[in-house]
Design a protein around this motif. Structure first.
Motif, mmCIF file in Angstrom:
data_model
loop_
_atom_site.group_PDB
_atom_site.id
_atom_site.type_symbol
_atom_site.label_atom_id
_atom_site.label_comp_id
_atom_site.label_asym_id
_atom_site.label_seq_id
_atom_site.Cartn_x
_atom_site.Cartn_y
_atom_site.Cartn_z
ATOM 1 N N PHE A 63 0.826 -1.198 0.000
ATOM 2 C CA PHE A 63 0.000 0.000 0.000
ATOM 3 C C PHE A 63 0.868 1.259 0.000
ATOM 4 C CE2 PHE A 63 -2.977 -3.318 1.422
ATOM 5 C CZ PHE A 63 -3.916 -3.171 0.412
ATOM 6 N N THR A 123 -15.760 0.145 -10.132
ATOM 7 C CA THR A 123 -14.578 0.090 -9.276
ATOM 8 C C THR A 123 -14.675 -1.039 -8.255
ATOM 9 O OG1 THR A 123 -15.501 1.747 -7.774
ATOM 10 C CG2 THR A 123 -14.072 2.551 -9.522
ATOM 11 N N GLN A 124 -15.898 -1.412 -7.883
ATOM 12 C CA GLN A 124 -16.055 -2.552 -6.983
ATOM 13 C C GLN A 124 -15.946 -3.872 -7.743
ATOM 14 O OE1 GLN A 124 -19.335 -2.224 -4.262
ATOM 15 N NE2 GLN A 124 -18.793 -0.147 -3.658
ATOM 16 N N PHE A 184 -12.347 -4.494 -7.971
ATOM 17 C CA PHE A 184 -11.677 -4.208 -6.702
ATOM 18 C C PHE A 184 -10.413 -5.055 -6.511
ATOM 19 C CE2 PHE A 184 -11.068 -4.667 -2.081
ATOM 20 C CZ PHE A 184 -11.095 -3.336 -1.676
ATOM 21 N N HIS A 244 -7.463 -2.482 -6.133
ATOM 22 C CA HIS A 244 -7.022 -2.336 -4.745
ATOM 23 C C HIS A 244 -6.063 -3.447 -4.320
ATOM 24 C CE1 HIS A 244 -7.475 -2.644 -0.277
ATOM 25 N NE2 HIS A 244 -7.503 -1.329 -0.354
ATOM 26 N N ALA A 262 -3.005 -0.977 -5.990
ATOM 27 C CA ALA A 262 -2.807 -0.167 -4.785
ATOM 28 C C ALA A 262 -1.937 -0.910 -3.773
ATOM 29 C CB ALA A 262 -4.148 0.203 -4.163
ATOM 30 N N TYR A 263 -2.094 -2.221 -3.694
ATOM 31 C CA TYR A 263 -1.308 -3.032 -2.755
ATOM 32 C C TYR A 263 0.186 -2.863 -3.000
ATOM 33 C CZ TYR A 263 0.216 -7.163 -0.111
ATOM 34 O OH TYR A 263 0.841 -8.007 0.786
ATOM 35 N N ILE A 274 -8.088 7.140 -7.131
ATOM 36 C CA ILE A 274 -9.070 6.669 -6.151
ATOM 37 C C ILE A 274 -8.444 6.805 -4.760
ATOM 38 C CG2 ILE A 274 -10.442 4.710 -5.370
ATOM 39 C CD1 ILE A 274 -10.224 3.604 -8.250
ATOM 40 N N TYR A 305 -7.957 5.391 -1.936
ATOM 41 C CA TYR A 305 -7.955 4.224 -1.063
ATOM 42 C C TYR A 305 -7.263 4.568 0.254
ATOM 43 C CZ TYR A 305 -9.363 1.233 -4.980
ATOM 44 O OH TYR A 305 -10.044 0.646 -6.023
ATOM 45 N N ARG A 306 -7.749 3.977 1.314
ATOM 46 C CA ARG A 306 -7.182 4.263 2.634
ATOM 47 C C ARG A 306 -5.782 3.655 2.777
ATOM 48 N NH1 ARG A 306 -11.165 6.174 5.925
ATOM 49 N NH2 ARG A 306 -13.309 5.786 5.221
ATOM 50 N N HIS A 347 -13.399 1.140 2.197
ATOM 51 C CA HIS A 347 -11.955 1.251 2.051
ATOM 52 C C HIS A 347 -11.530 2.448 1.199
ATOM 53 C CE1 HIS A 347 -11.731 -2.576 4.048
ATOM 54 N NE2 HIS A 347 -12.531 -3.114 3.152
ATOM 55 N N VAL A 348 -12.492 3.268 0.825
ATOM 56 C CA VAL A 348 -12.218 4.472 0.068
ATOM 57 C C VAL A 348 -12.581 5.675 0.932
ATOM 58 C CG1 VAL A 348 -12.760 5.790 -2.020
ATOM 59 C CG2 VAL A 348 -12.703 3.299 -2.099
#
Length: 282
Positions: A163, A196-197, A200, A204, A208-209, A249, A251-252, A279-280
């Motif tokens: 992340f 986006t879901q 995901f 994500h 994103a990871y 996006i 993302y947290r 998570h967003v």
């Protein structure tokens, strides 16, 4: 077959793109469609030409053209051709990480890793098949984004590389996908799920990871009913103009207190709410 690289000459200067103020960058265009004369093929060529006309260097990985082998195997860990009973058990994460650290990954994987390392942005283009990536593209991620290269732990600091601390922090990612679904089917109340879901796991859980800043995906629904691709092409090129300027996006991040040590959202963050949307950041 060797990976196809852009044919832009070294040091060649191209005019600035009127649609973006971003300086020239290096972009990896990763694509998976078996027919170059398809809509996906036309969009790919138009997109690459557009980026090159803006002065960007475009590295290309057209997986079908390359004849990419999608199957992760002991070969990816530098194993010999001996039979499976003659070698220690294949421990996928540990053994591929060791192969990466020792420089023993296969040459085709190493070339893809070098292209990704050089890129400021990654564009992933594919047709959505059974609500997922074509197998050949999934196999690219399996073989290329291995431990030690795309995630893991920094051996000198014990820093967890994922992340916001991921090794690809600073790179941007855009997914461009064609679908057979009707436009409203991928909307907030659509049968197929909001886009986006629906994506995901890729957006994500993979991009994103590994630390990338992930842009909202570009999606073309009802792609198999399109007779004139001019509008689709123009829409994709407009999105490419914002590749380095559009907001990703939100993302947290994982390591700023919003998640527990068990990777669960903390109780005080959007309490009582569930689902992928939590998570967003809003």
């Amino acid at each position: 077959m060797q990976p196809h690289l852009s044919n832009s000459g070294a040091g060649e200067t191209r005019p600035a793109d009127p649609h973006t103020s971003a300086p020239p960058r290096t972009i990896l265009w990763l694509s998976a469609h078996p027919e170059p004369r398809s809509l996906n093929g036309a969009l790919r060529r138009a997109g690459i030409a557009h980026l090159q006309s803006a002065g960007h260097e475009v590295l290309c990985s057209d997986l079908y053209e390359m004849g990419w082998d999608p199957v992760l195997s002991p070969w990816d860990a530098g194993r010999s051709d001996a039979g499976p009973t003659e070698l220690p058990r294949f421990r996928v994460s540990d053994d591929t990480r060791r192969a990466f650290v020792e420089g023993a990954v296969p040459p085709d994987t190493r070339r893809e890793q070098e292209k990704l390392r050089a890129a400021d942005a990654l564009i992933i283009q594919f047709p959505l098949w059974w609500y997922g990536m074509p197998a050949i593209l999934k196999g690219w991620f399996d073989r290329v984004l291995i431990s030690g290269f795309a995630f893991g732990t920094d051996p000198s600091t014990s820093r967890r590389l994922r992340f916001e601390q991921g090794p690809f922090s600073g790179k941007r990612a855009l997914v461009a996908v064609t679908l057979g679904d009707r436009p409203r089917a991928i909307g907030p109340r659509g049968k197929s799920g909001e886009i986006t879901q629906l994506l995901f796991g890729l957006l994500h859980g993979t991009l994103a990871y590994t630390g990338m800043s992930v842009l909202p995906p570009w999606a073309l629904p009802s792609a198999d009913r399109i007779e004139d691709d001019a509008d689709a092409r123009a829409d994709l090129l407009a999105r490419l103009g914002g590749l380095f300027t559009d907001d990703p996006i939100p993302y947290r991040p994982q390591f700023t207190g919003e998640y527990t040590d068990e990777w669960e959202l903390a109780d005080d963050v959007r309490p009582g709410e569930t689902g992928l949307g939590v998570h967003v950041r809003t």
